[in-house]
Design a protein around this motif. Structure first.
Motif, PDB file in Angstrom:
ATOM      1  N   LEU A 223       0.805  -1.164   0.170  1.00  0.00           N
ATOM      2  CA  LEU A 223       0.027   0.045   0.259  1.00  0.00           C
ATOM      3  C   LEU A 223       1.516   1.302   0.145  1.00  0.00           C
ATOM      4  O   LEU A 223       0.687   2.311  -0.522  1.00  0.00           O
ATOM      5  CB  LEU A 223      -0.852   0.154   1.166  1.00  0.00           C
ATOM      6  CG  LEU A 223      -1.997  -1.040   1.354  1.00  0.00           C
ATOM      7  CD1 LEU A 223      -3.122  -0.751   2.365  1.00  0.00           C
ATOM      8  CD2 LEU A 223      -3.376  -0.397  -0.010  1.00  0.00           C
ATOM      9  N   GLY A 224       2.104   0.782   0.680  1.00  0.00           N
ATOM     10  CA  GLY A 224       2.877   2.102   1.168  1.00  0.00           C
ATOM     11  C   GLY A 224       3.887   2.764  -0.476  1.00  0.00           C
ATOM     12  O   GLY A 224       3.652   3.778  -0.789  1.00  0.00           O
ATOM     13  N   CYS A 225       3.793   1.591  -1.239  1.00  0.00           N
ATOM     14  CA  CYS A 225       4.768   2.386  -2.747  1.00  0.00           C
ATOM     15  C   CYS A 225       4.511   1.374  -3.452  1.00  0.00           C
ATOM     16  O   CYS A 225       4.603   1.640  -4.498  1.00  0.00           O
ATOM     17  CB  CYS A 225       6.197   1.765  -1.959  1.00  0.00           C
ATOM     18  SG  CYS A 225       7.086   0.173  -1.795  1.00  0.00           S
ATOM     19  N   LYS A 226       3.637   0.380  -3.316  1.00  0.00           N
ATOM     20  CA  LYS A 226       2.919  -0.428  -4.858  1.00  0.00           C
ATOM     21  C   LYS A 226       4.183  -0.429  -5.733  1.00  0.00           C
ATOM     22  O   LYS A 226       3.106  -1.058  -6.724  1.00  0.00           O
ATOM     23  CB  LYS A 226       2.216   1.265  -5.426  1.00  0.00           C
ATOM     24  CG  LYS A 226       0.885   2.120  -5.073  1.00  0.00           C
ATOM     25  CD  LYS A 226      -0.117   2.197  -4.794  1.00  0.00           C
ATOM     26  CE  LYS A 226      -1.082   2.863  -4.429  1.00  0.00           C
ATOM     27  NZ  LYS A 226      -0.954   3.297  -3.212  1.00  0.00           N
ATOM     28  N   SER A 227       4.478  -0.693  -4.726  1.00  0.00           N
ATOM     29  CA  SER A 227       5.389  -2.275  -5.209  1.00  0.00           C
ATOM     30  C   SER A 227       4.806  -3.776  -4.908  1.00  0.00           C
ATOM     31  O   SER A 227       4.465  -3.969  -4.496  1.00  0.00           O
ATOM     32  CB  SER A 227       7.030  -2.045  -5.217  1.00  0.00           C
ATOM     33  OG  SER A 227       7.463  -2.782  -4.052  1.00  0.00           O
ATOM     34  N   PRO A 228       4.649  -4.469  -6.009  1.00  0.00           N
ATOM     35  CA  PRO A 228       4.206  -6.023  -6.054  1.00  0.00           C
ATOM     36  C   PRO A 228       5.610  -6.440  -5.642  1.00  0.00           C
ATOM     37  O   PRO A 228       5.204  -8.170  -5.060  1.00  0.00           O
ATOM     38  CB  PRO A 228       4.680  -6.165  -7.735  1.00  0.00           C
ATOM     39  CG  PRO A 228       4.870  -5.777  -8.301  1.00  0.00           C
ATOM     40  CD  PRO A 228       5.170  -4.126  -7.371  1.00  0.00           C
ATOM     41  N   ASP A 229       6.732  -6.174  -5.485  1.00  0.00           N
ATOM     42  CA  ASP A 229       7.780  -6.857  -4.511  1.00  0.00           C
ATOM     43  C   ASP A 229       7.879  -7.458  -3.230  1.00  0.00           C
ATOM     44  O   ASP A 229       7.908  -6.314  -1.896  1.00  0.00           O
ATOM     45  CB  ASP A 229       9.220  -6.221  -4.835  1.00  0.00           C
ATOM     46  CG  ASP A 229      10.045  -6.672  -4.152  1.00  0.00           C
ATOM     47  OD1 ASP A 229      10.481  -8.026  -4.702  1.00  0.00           O
ATOM     48  OD2 ASP A 229      11.484  -6.265  -5.072  1.00  0.00           O
ATOM     49  N   THR A 230       6.385  -8.347  -2.465  1.00  0.00           N
ATOM     50  CA  THR A 230       6.312  -8.386  -1.260  1.00  0.00           C
ATOM     51  C   THR A 230       6.177  -9.912  -1.048  1.00  0.00           C
ATOM     52  O   THR A 230       6.493 -10.272  -1.760  1.00  0.00           O
ATOM     53  CB  THR A 230       4.771  -8.250  -0.747  1.00  0.00           C
ATOM     54  OG1 THR A 230       4.259  -8.407  -1.903  1.00  0.00           O
ATOM     55  CG2 THR A 230       5.416  -6.901  -1.055  1.00  0.00           C
ATOM     56  N   ILE A 231       6.367  -9.673   0.491  1.00  0.00           N
ATOM     57  CA  ILE A 231       6.356 -11.175   1.019  1.00  0.00           C
ATOM     58  C   ILE A 231       4.685 -11.367   1.747  1.00  0.00           C
ATOM     59  O   ILE A 231       4.889 -10.913   2.580  1.00  0.00           O
ATOM     60  CB  ILE A 231       7.335 -11.518   1.561  1.00  0.00           C
ATOM     61  CG1 ILE A 231       8.383 -11.762   0.704  1.00  0.00           C
ATOM     62  CG2 ILE A 231       7.902 -12.510   2.466  1.00  0.00           C
ATOM     63  CD1 ILE A 231       9.892 -11.513   1.848  1.00  0.00           C
ATOM     64  N   LEU A 232       4.394 -12.736   1.801  1.00  0.00           N
ATOM     65  CA  LEU A 232       3.480 -12.649   2.864  1.00  0.00           C
ATOM     66  C   LEU A 232       3.307 -14.373   3.419  1.00  0.00           C
ATOM     67  O   LEU A 232       4.461 -15.313   3.081  1.00  0.00           O
ATOM     68  CB  LEU A 232       2.160 -13.501   1.695  1.00  0.00           C
ATOM     69  CG  LEU A 232       0.841 -13.644   2.621  1.00  0.00           C
ATOM     70  CD1 LEU A 232       0.010 -12.273   2.532  1.00  0.00           C
ATOM     71  CD2 LEU A 232      -0.012 -14.121   1.008  1.00  0.00           C
ATOM     72  N   SER A 233       3.203 -13.636   4.790  1.00  0.00           N
ATOM     73  CA  SER A 233       4.591 -14.883   5.495  1.00  0.00           C
ATOM     74  C   SER A 233       3.373 -14.775   6.524  1.00  0.00           C
ATOM     75  O   SER A 233       2.044 -13.695   6.584  1.00  0.00           O
ATOM     76  CB  SER A 233       5.300 -14.381   6.383  1.00  0.00           C
ATOM     77  OG  SER A 233       5.072 -13.212   6.629  1.00  0.00           O
ATOM     78  N   LYS A 234       2.734 -16.147   7.440  1.00  0.00           N
ATOM     79  CA  LYS A 234       1.728 -16.759   8.520  1.00  0.00           C
ATOM     80  C   LYS A 234       2.211 -16.500   9.734  1.00  0.00           C
ATOM     81  O   LYS A 234       3.422 -17.524   9.742  1.00  0.00           O
ATOM     82  CB  LYS A 234       1.429 -17.888   8.000  1.00  0.00           C
ATOM     83  CG  LYS A 234       0.018 -18.135   8.606  1.00  0.00           C
ATOM     84  CD  LYS A 234      -0.667 -19.194   7.865  1.00  0.00           C
ATOM     85  CE  LYS A 234      -1.790 -19.574   8.061  1.00  0.00           C
ATOM     86  NZ  LYS A 234      -2.245 -20.750   7.988  1.00  0.00           N
TER      87      LYS A 234
END
Lengths: 270, 113
Positions: A223-234
């Motif tokens: 949401l902050g920088c609109k980059s799709p370079d993210t990690i989803l962790s549980k």
């Protein structure tokens, strides 16, 4: 406030011009850099010729020079590393000087004493940025996804052929994507032998596209920088999204199928 | 220096965003509007998460009348009451609920394709 200062500075231009201190400093710099680097020399010359144009910018660059001065006194070995920084700096000056020389013709506050409007100055900054560094200005690189390939299997099932590829390009677990897709479509489905997703029901590629878009918005894009370079962790039953670019994190809603009505034949017993 | 002053927005509340999100995402009361495929080109629309205070039967009656479709209120053991309508009424339902002032527009979530 800054606008006023701009104004003042600008009015002082004629007095400043004859004994422009920045010019001298630039000369000095050229002499030093002469030994180090030829391209630098060229750039410096360019900036010199340009920066005469306007007093505002030259006074600013004068400030910059003051900051830069300790760098110049460093030994030559470091000069190489600093070279880039210097280049950047020069670029900046270039921009400013160019913008200034251009804005003498094209900006509405010319020939008048009024204060600058915020919007006008903002527009000016963006124009300059767009001219000189197109990659920095606003319209950022779009993340391109391949369109989903959807086939029909028989009449009642739909096959999502490049499901795995899309999961990989989003850096998401196929399980998670699958759970979301199935919950949104309101059906059941599974992965087949070639790692394709088989969904019960008839769906058009457009449908998948819309759902994938929503998935990306909710579970991939930062949401902050609109980059799709993210990690989803549980982390203990909660999903968290962490951005690799800007380091921000947020929690995301778990996937819920919600109410699923019973369709199809009911068992005789119940 | 004026340059630096410009960069710091004075009346900016750094937590405004977070608070807004908390109320929206954490303890949200979204109304979920879903679609479910049936055989052929038939489908069902389910509306889940309306406030308990509302009389579901009255809403259902108006929905049925407005969209000329049948529907029921289903009692679900976990989710409480759910309105079920025949056909793809997602757009209709969401506009209806907003216009009737039952739900705010940002609290409606339309699922499905």
């Amino acid at each position: 406030m800054a606008d006023e200062e701009h104004n003042e500075l600008k009015e002082e231009v004629p007095e400043l011009a004859p004994f422009d201190p920045t010019k001298k400093k630039k000369k000095k710099k050229v002499v030093i850099q002469d030994i180090a680097d030829d391209s630098m020399d060229k750039l410096a010359e360019k900036t010199e010729s340009l920066s005469v144009a306007d007093g505002v910018e030259s006074s600013f660059s004068g400030l910059k020079k003051k900051k830069k001065k300790p760098v110049e006194t460093r030994p030559l070995s470091e000069e190489i590393g600093e070279g880039e920084e210097d280049l950047d700096d020069h670029d900046h000056e270039d921009d400013e000087a160019e913008g200034a020389s251009l804005h003498q013709e094209r900006y509405p506050w010319e020939k008048s004493d009024r204060d600058y409007q915020y919007e006008e100055l903002l527009g000016r900054v963006f124009n300059i940025l767009r001219e000189n560094n197109p990659e920095l200005s606003g319209d950022r690189r779009r993340t391109v996804m391949r369109p989903p390939q959807v086939l029909r299997e028989g009449t009642k099932k739909t096959v999502f052929a490049n499901f795995m590829d899309l999961c990989k390009s989003m850096h998401r677990q196929p399980d998670h994507v699958m759970a979301f897709l199935l919950a949104e479509l309101g059906t059941s489905g599974s992965l087949d032998g070639q790692q394709r997703l088989v969904v019960k029901g008839r769906f058009a590629p457009k449908n998948f596209e819309g759902i994938l878009r929503r998935y990306i918005n909710e579970y991939v894009i930062c949401l902050g920088c609109k980059s799709p370079d993210t990690i989803l962790s549980k982390e203990n039953r909660l999903f968290f999204l962490r951005c690799e670019k800007c380091g921000s994190g947020r929690s995301v809603a778990p996937i819920k199928a919600g109410f699923v009505a019973r369709v199809g034949r009911r068992n005789a017993g119940t | 220096m004026s340059e630096f002053d410009n960069q710091i927005p004075s009346a900016y509340d750094p937590f405004a965003d977070a608070n807004a999100e908390d109320s929206g995402a954490g303890t949200k009361e979204y109304v979920h509007v879903r679609i479910q495929q049936r055989n052929g080109r038939k489908s069902l629309t389910t509306v889940q998460g309306l406030k308990k205070e509302f009389s579901y039967n009255k809403i259902l009656k108006d929905l049925k009348k407005e969209f000329c479709c049948n529907g029921t209120v289903v009692q679900d053991p976990e989710l409480g009451q759910v309105i079920q309508l025949q056909g793809d009424q997602r757009k209709n339902v969401s506009t209806f609920l907003v216009q009737a002032g039952i739900v705010k527009k940002e609290n409606i979530k339309i699922h499905g394709f």
